[in-house]
Design a protein around this motif. Structure first.
Motif, short mmCIF file in Angstrom:
data_model
loop_
_atom_site.label_atom_id
_atom_site.label_comp_id
_atom_site.label_asym_id
_atom_site.label_seq_id
_atom_site.Cartn_x
_atom_site.Cartn_y
_atom_site.Cartn_z
N GLY A 69 9.99 -5.06 8.29
CA GLY A 69 8.79 -5.30 7.50
C GLY A 69 8.13 -4.02 7.05
N CYS A 70 7.05 -4.17 6.29
CA CYS A 70 6.37 -3.00 5.72
C CYS A 70 4.93 -3.38 5.41
CB CYS A 70 7.09 -2.57 4.45
SG CYS A 70 6.30 -1.18 3.62
N ASP A 71 4.01 -2.48 5.76
CA ASP A 71 2.59 -2.81 5.56
C ASP A 71 2.01 -2.30 4.24
OD1 ASP A 71 2.11 -0.08 6.05
OD2 ASP A 71 1.64 -0.40 8.16
N HIS A 72 2.84 -1.88 3.31
CA HIS A 72 2.33 -1.44 2.01
C HIS A 72 1.97 -2.62 1.09
CE1 HIS A 72 3.99 2.94 2.25
NE2 HIS A 72 2.84 2.79 2.86
N GLY A 73 2.57 -3.75 1.35
CA GLY A 73 2.15 -4.98 0.68
C GLY A 73 2.43 -5.09 -0.81
N CYS A 74 3.46 -4.42 -1.32
CA CYS A 74 3.75 -4.49 -2.77
C CYS A 74 4.11 -5.92 -3.17
CB CYS A 74 4.90 -3.56 -3.13
SG CYS A 74 4.68 -1.89 -2.50
N THR A 75 3.50 -6.39 -4.25
CA THR A 75 3.72 -7.81 -4.62
C THR A 75 5.10 -8.03 -5.24
OG1 THR A 75 2.72 -7.49 -6.78
CG2 THR A 75 1.25 -8.20 -5.02
N TYR A 76 5.73 -6.97 -5.73
CA TYR A 76 7.06 -7.13 -6.34
C TYR A 76 8.19 -6.90 -5.32
CZ TYR A 76 6.56 -2.04 -6.45
OH TYR A 76 6.34 -0.75 -6.09
N CYS A 77 7.85 -6.67 -4.06
CA CYS A 77 8.86 -6.25 -3.07
C CYS A 77 10.00 -7.28 -2.93
CB CYS A 77 8.17 -6.05 -1.73
SG CYS A 77 9.31 -5.44 -0.47
N SER A 89 4.85 -12.54 7.21
CA SER A 89 5.39 -11.83 8.38
C SER A 89 5.92 -10.46 7.99
CB SER A 89 6.56 -12.58 9.03
OG SER A 89 6.44 -13.92 8.90
N PHE A 90 6.51 -10.37 6.80
CA PHE A 90 7.06 -9.09 6.37
C PHE A 90 5.98 -8.01 6.32
CE2 PHE A 90 8.39 -5.90 3.32
CZ PHE A 90 9.68 -5.62 3.76
N HIS A 91 4.79 -8.40 5.91
CA HIS A 91 3.71 -7.39 5.78
C HIS A 91 3.04 -7.07 7.13
CE1 HIS A 91 4.52 -7.20 1.65
NE2 HIS A 91 3.99 -8.35 1.29
N GLN A 92 3.59 -7.63 8.22
CA GLN A 92 3.11 -7.25 9.56
C GLN A 92 4.30 -6.63 10.29
OE1 GLN A 92 1.71 -11.03 10.93
NE2 GLN A 92 -0.02 -10.96 9.54
N PHE A 130 15.51 1.35 2.73
CA PHE A 130 15.57 0.35 1.66
C PHE A 130 14.61 -0.81 1.87
CE2 PHE A 130 19.95 1.52 0.09
CZ PHE A 130 19.51 1.78 -1.18
N THR A 131 14.68 -1.44 3.05
CA THR A 131 13.91 -2.67 3.22
C THR A 131 12.63 -2.46 4.05
OG1 THR A 131 15.12 -3.32 5.19
CG2 THR A 131 16.00 -4.08 3.06
N THR A 132 12.17 -1.22 4.06
CA THR A 132 10.91 -0.88 4.70
C THR A 132 10.54 0.50 4.16
OG1 THR A 132 9.79 -0.59 6.83
CG2 THR A 132 12.03 0.24 6.70
N ASP A 133 9.28 0.92 4.38
CA ASP A 133 8.93 2.29 3.95
C ASP A 133 8.87 3.18 5.19
OD1 ASP A 133 7.13 3.60 1.30
OD2 ASP A 133 7.35 4.68 3.19
N PRO A 134 9.59 4.31 5.17
CA PRO A 134 9.64 5.16 6.37
C PRO A 134 8.28 5.75 6.73
CG PRO A 134 10.62 6.29 4.50
CD PRO A 134 10.38 4.88 4.07
N THR A 144 9.87 7.06 -0.37
CA THR A 144 8.61 6.55 0.20
C THR A 144 7.51 6.37 -0.85
OG1 THR A 144 6.95 6.96 1.91
CG2 THR A 144 7.77 8.89 0.75
N LYS A 145 6.54 5.54 -0.47
CA LYS A 145 5.27 5.45 -1.22
C LYS A 145 4.14 5.85 -0.27
CE LYS A 145 6.83 1.59 -4.03
NZ LYS A 145 7.43 0.40 -3.46
N GLY A 146 4.47 6.62 0.74
CA GLY A 146 3.49 6.96 1.78
C GLY A 146 2.61 8.15 1.44
S1 SF4 Z 1 9.36 -1.97 1.42
FE1 SF4 Z 1 8.81 -0.75 -0.39
S2 SF4 Z 1 8.42 -2.26 -2.00
FE2 SF4 Z 1 8.38 -3.37 -0.02
S3 SF4 Z 1 6.21 -3.40 0.58
FE3 SF4 Z 1 7.14 -1.58 1.51
S4 SF4 Z 1 6.80 0.10 0.06
FE4 SF4 Z 1 6.44 -1.82 -1.02
#
Ligand code: SF4
Length: 257
Positions: free
Chosen positions: A38-46, A58-61, A92-96, A125-127
């Protein structure tokens, strides 16, 4: 989809965290590792909730994968044993460098492990500023390191709405500049493309300190119907050629000729 590595008949390294991405993802990197679920950045296009068969909530937690660093160390040792030279993408499927990594510092441990085993790492990253914590490691082994950020929006209101908990575009660009100034090879992932005008402007704003661009399109959102992909493909290639930049156009965009 993840596939464990089967590299040569003789060596056959068995890995559980470092894997070979399949399909579109493979165009970005032939090897990758996701330290978190999962990833807590919450991008709506993820696309990752779909790819990992997790519901968005759950992914965003996010959480730490079980014994992830122990397994990662084992994988790195195996890859060194067979002389692996391909870079390992984080991630790929999370942000480091999502917020959870501030406390867990798994990305730092992973970079350190890869370098210890003389393996290459490529960050995506988008961190923003959070990722600068590990620039000291990347600068120690520049021949084994690459730092990339995803850039989608110039319009900060849109960025806040669509990538709500990721760093601002401004912050990501500043981190790129700092990486470049410290001698780290840099790249930008221009994927997804939300609005071509913003993407073209982002190239202009970053071309002085970015070594390489990877360009894709938007695939998992209804906004993709609002873009003339053929025109965008022509415009983006012209822009990058005019600026003399190295780039890669992903297959799903390449077909719009
Ligand atoms: S994995 Fe990437 S696209 Fe998905 S919510 Fe995190 S930063 Fe955004």
């Amino acid at each position: 989809m993840q596939k464990c590595l089967q590299i040569t008949k003789n060596a056959r390294p068995r890995t559980s965290i470092i894997y070979e991405p399949q399909g579109r993802a493979r165009e970005y990197a032939e090897l990758a590792a996701n330290l978190y679920r999962g990833c807590d950045h919450g991008c709506t296009y993820c696309y990752a909730p779909l790819a990992t068969r997790t519901n968005r909530e759950s992914f965003h937690q996010p959480s730490v994968r079980n014994n992830v660093i122990e397994k990662f160390r084992h994988d790195a040792k195996e890859l060194e044993r067979v002389g692996e030279t391909r870079p390992i993408l984080l991630s790929f499927t999370t942000d480091p460098y999502q917020h959870l990594d501030i406390k867990e510092k798994l990305t730092r441990k992973a970079i350190d492990t890869l370098h210890y085993h003389n393996l290459k790492v490529t960050i995506l990253t988008k961190g923003g500023k959070r990722s600068e914590r590990d620039f000291d490691l990347l600068t120690k082994r520049p021949e084994l390191s690459e730092y990339g950020v995803t850039l989608v929006f110039i319009n900060e209101e849109q960025r806040e709405e669509i990538e709500p908990f990721a760093a601002s575009t401004y912050e990501r660009i500043n981190s790129l500049k700092r990486a470049h100034n410290q001698g780290i090879r840099t790249y930008v992932s221009l994927e997804p493309v939300w609005e071509p005008k913003q993407t073209l402007k982002l190239i202009e704003m970053t071309s002085d300190f970015v070594d390489f661009y990877k360009v894709g399109k938007l695939n998992y959102h209804s906004q993709k119907a609002n873009v003339d992909w053929r025109k965008f493909r022509i415009d983006v290639c012209k822009k990058l050629n005019d600026l003399g930049k190295n780039y890669y156009i992903k297959e799903d965009l390449k077909k719009f000729i």
